[in-house]
Design a protein around this motif. Structure first.
Motif, mmCIF file in Angstrom:
data_model
loop_
_atom_site.group_PDB
_atom_site.id
_atom_site.type_symbol
_atom_site.label_atom_id
_atom_site.label_comp_id
_atom_site.label_asym_id
_atom_site.label_seq_id
_atom_site.Cartn_x
_atom_site.Cartn_y
_atom_site.Cartn_z
ATOM 1 N N THR A 8 -0.814 7.471 12.348
ATOM 2 C CA THR A 8 -1.779 6.943 11.542
ATOM 3 C C THR A 8 -2.472 8.254 10.733
ATOM 4 O O THR A 8 -2.969 7.787 9.602
ATOM 5 N N ALA A 9 -2.514 9.573 11.059
ATOM 6 C CA ALA A 9 -3.240 10.484 10.286
ATOM 7 C C ALA A 9 -2.230 10.623 8.839
ATOM 8 O O ALA A 9 -2.760 11.072 8.047
ATOM 9 N N ARG A 10 -0.959 10.254 9.124
ATOM 10 C CA ARG A 10 -0.008 10.539 7.872
ATOM 11 C C ARG A 10 -0.575 9.586 6.725
ATOM 12 O O ARG A 10 -0.737 9.651 5.648
ATOM 13 N N LEU A 11 -0.933 8.454 7.173
ATOM 14 C CA LEU A 11 -1.516 7.088 6.118
ATOM 15 C C LEU A 11 -2.639 7.520 5.676
ATOM 16 O O LEU A 11 -2.957 7.294 4.541
ATOM 17 N N ARG A 12 -3.526 8.344 6.387
ATOM 18 C CA ARG A 12 -4.913 8.690 6.029
ATOM 19 C C ARG A 12 -4.756 9.751 5.115
ATOM 20 O O ARG A 12 -5.726 9.905 4.134
ATOM 21 N N GLN A 13 -3.879 10.443 5.118
ATOM 22 C CA GLN A 13 -3.548 11.710 4.189
ATOM 23 C C GLN A 13 -3.231 10.991 2.726
ATOM 24 O O GLN A 13 -3.543 11.720 1.793
ATOM 25 N N LEU A 14 -2.304 9.826 2.928
ATOM 26 C CA LEU A 14 -2.096 9.221 1.581
ATOM 27 C C LEU A 14 -3.449 8.574 0.926
ATOM 28 O O LEU A 14 -3.154 7.795 0.108
ATOM 29 N N GLY A 15 -4.647 8.673 1.563
ATOM 30 C CA GLY A 15 -5.504 7.917 0.963
ATOM 31 C C GLY A 15 -5.875 6.467 1.357
ATOM 32 O O GLY A 15 -6.461 5.737 0.704
ATOM 33 N N LEU A 16 -5.155 5.935 2.478
ATOM 34 C CA LEU A 16 -5.087 4.626 2.940
ATOM 35 C C LEU A 16 -6.144 4.495 4.011
ATOM 36 O O LEU A 16 -6.429 5.146 4.920
ATOM 37 N N GLU A 17 -6.877 3.295 3.893
ATOM 38 C CA GLU A 17 -7.601 2.682 5.098
ATOM 39 C C GLU A 17 -6.783 2.235 5.981
ATOM 40 O O GLU A 17 -5.810 1.400 5.805
ATOM 41 N N VAL A 18 -6.854 2.639 7.472
ATOM 42 C CA VAL A 18 -5.953 2.095 8.285
ATOM 43 C C VAL A 18 -6.595 1.278 9.621
ATOM 44 O O VAL A 18 -7.696 1.730 9.704
ATOM 45 N N ARG A 19 -5.876 0.355 9.833
ATOM 46 C CA ARG A 19 -6.657 -0.360 10.868
ATOM 47 C C ARG A 19 -5.422 -0.993 11.804
ATOM 48 O O ARG A 19 -4.269 -1.345 11.520
ATOM 49 N N GLY A 20 -5.817 -1.452 13.124
ATOM 50 C CA GLY A 20 -4.646 -1.753 13.886
ATOM 51 C C GLY A 20 -3.701 -0.630 14.645
ATOM 52 O O GLY A 20 -4.157 0.395 14.555
ATOM 53 N N GLU A 21 -2.618 -1.209 15.175
ATOM 54 C CA GLU A 21 -1.786 -0.220 15.853
ATOM 55 C C GLU A 21 -0.659 -0.846 16.254
ATOM 56 O O GLU A 21 -0.279 -2.140 16.153
ATOM 57 N N GLY A 22 0.307 -0.240 16.485
ATOM 58 C CA GLY A 22 1.982 -0.682 16.837
ATOM 59 C C GLY A 22 2.431 -1.523 15.512
ATOM 60 O O GLY A 22 2.270 -1.234 14.394
ATOM 61 N N GLU A 23 3.011 -2.867 16.009
ATOM 62 C CA GLU A 23 3.490 -3.732 15.200
ATOM 63 C C GLU A 23 2.243 -4.160 14.053
ATOM 64 O O GLU A 23 2.727 -4.816 13.010
ATOM 65 N N GLY A 24 1.030 -4.125 14.872
ATOM 66 C CA GLY A 24 0.054 -4.804 13.901
ATOM 67 C C GLY A 24 -0.757 -3.768 12.937
ATOM 68 O O GLY A 24 -1.895 -4.171 12.391
ATOM 69 N N LEU A 25 -0.168 -2.558 12.703
ATOM 70 C CA LEU A 25 -0.547 -1.474 12.005
ATOM 71 C C LEU A 25 -0.787 -1.975 10.543
ATOM 72 O O LEU A 25 0.272 -2.439 9.877
ATOM 73 N N GLU A 26 -1.984 -2.027 9.868
ATOM 74 C CA GLU A 26 -1.978 -2.374 8.485
ATOM 75 C C GLU A 26 -2.598 -1.173 7.645
ATOM 76 O O GLU A 26 -3.632 -0.336 8.422
ATOM 77 N N ALA A 27 -2.680 -1.199 6.550
ATOM 78 C CA ALA A 27 -3.154 -0.273 5.469
ATOM 79 C C ALA A 27 -3.583 -0.601 4.247
ATOM 80 O O ALA A 27 -3.164 -1.696 4.007
ATOM 81 N N THR A 28 -4.776 -0.296 3.742
ATOM 82 C CA THR A 28 -5.262 -0.804 2.395
ATOM 83 C C THR A 28 -5.472 0.348 1.399
ATOM 84 O O THR A 28 -6.134 1.471 1.966
ATOM 85 N N LEU A 29 -4.946 0.164 0.285
ATOM 86 C CA LEU A 29 -5.212 0.945 -0.885
ATOM 87 C C LEU A 29 -6.155 0.476 -1.795
ATOM 88 O O LEU A 29 -6.317 -0.587 -2.380
ATOM 89 N N VAL A 30 -7.222 1.211 -1.995
ATOM 90 C CA VAL A 30 -8.295 1.059 -3.160
ATOM 91 C C VAL A 30 -7.890 1.598 -4.239
ATOM 92 O O VAL A 30 -7.768 2.853 -4.501
ATOM 93 N N LEU A 31 -7.597 0.651 -5.216
ATOM 94 C CA LEU A 31 -7.045 1.205 -6.542
ATOM 95 C C LEU A 31 -8.062 1.598 -7.334
ATOM 96 O O LEU A 31 -9.153 1.267 -7.490
#
Length: 290
Positions: free
Chosen positions: A4-27
């Motif tokens: 999840t740290a990698r996703l946050r480095q890309l500027g994504l909001e992260v929630r959930g875990e495992g197969e339910g992991l989701e990310a959001t990008l604010v344009l």
């Protein structure tokens, strides 16, 4: 498991875990929905392995996934989204023009931007839907008020059909003709309006030519070990055809082929179904084995 740290480095909001992991990008610059007049300011992804799959809002569902290994920062993620979205809008415009050229009315959903059209011919009513990459498939089919089973995953290239009749013939073969093969075999008069190719040759002679730009579509009804099949071919251009073999359960084979390389209907069907040529029987008035 995705870091999840990698996703946050890309500027994504992260929630959930495992197969339910989701990310959001604010344009930084919203996407413009030109049909519904909406702006898309946030894009939600489902994280699948090393890919970001767009799942929210409806305007982006089905856009091509983003490979995490191909992006290094927020701007690159956003650029991938923008490129995929603009590509979809291009396909909508291009395919809409192609539908109109075939005499069909394009419909674009104002929320999802999904392109669809309806085709009704000889008692067969079809709804055709394009995916985000511009590939069409049948989403629903009804014959004489009865819903038909729709083959899953069967897409086709709309631009290959320059005439409405060629598209209708191709799709009709996919779902079977109005009359069954048995009716054609036992009651030729039930096929009023059908012209046998032998009749064309008899009427105009073997020296007759088909002009390079004219439409040409053919239908061959067959029976293999008691099961009905339909082979349809529609001319794409010149000596190039689009072929389809379908049975009671839907599509068996669909590919382009060159007329000069085509082995013949019976050899092709025998090879595809792994049966001897003698097991493939042509059906119809005056039909005979090749």
């Amino acid at each position: 498991m995705m870091d999840t740290a990698r996703l946050r480095q890309l500027g994504l909001e992260v929630r959930g875990e495992g197969e339910g992991l989701e990310a959001t990008l604010v344009l930084t610059e919203p996407l413009e929905n030109p049909v519904g007049g909406r702006q898309v300011e946030r894009v939600g992804f489902q994280v699948q392995g090393e890919r970001l799959v767009p799942v929210d809002p409806p305007e982006v569902v089905g856009l091509r996934p983003i490979a995490l290994g191909s992006v290094q920062g927020t701007r690159e993620v956003e650029a991938e989204v923008v490129d995929a979205f603009n590509e979809h809008l291009f396909h909508v415009q291009r395919r809409s023009a192609e539908l109109r050229a075939l005499g069909l009315s394009p419909e674009v959903d104002p929320v999802s931007l999904r392109l669809s059209t309806h085709l009704s011919e000889h008692g067969l009513a079809l709804t055709l839907v394009a995916d985000r990459q511009g590939n069409f498939q049948v989403s629903s089919a009804v014959r004489d008020g009865q819903a038909l089973s729709v083959p899953q995953g069967h897409t086709f290239e709309l631009s290959e059909f320059r005439e409405r009749g060629a598209l209708v013939g191709y799709l009709a073969a996919l779902f079977g003709e109005q009359g069954s093969a048995e009716a054609v075999r036992t009651r030729p008069e039930a096929s009023e309006g059908v012209v046998g190719f032998s009749e064309v040759v008899r009427a105009f002679g073997e020296g007759a030519l088909v002009p390079p730009r004219s439409g040409l579509e053919l239908l061959v009804l067959l029976e293999v070990e008691g099961r009905p099949y339909r082979f349809a071919a529609a001319r794409v251009a010149g000596r190039t055809f689009r072929g389809l073999l379908a049975g009671a359960q839907g599509k068996v084979w669909a590919e382009r082929f060159e007329l000069d390389d085509f082995p013949g209907v019976v050899p092709l069907v025998a090879d595809l179904l792994k049966v001897p040529a003698e097991a493939v029987k042509l059906i119809g008035p005056g039909a005979r084995q090749e």
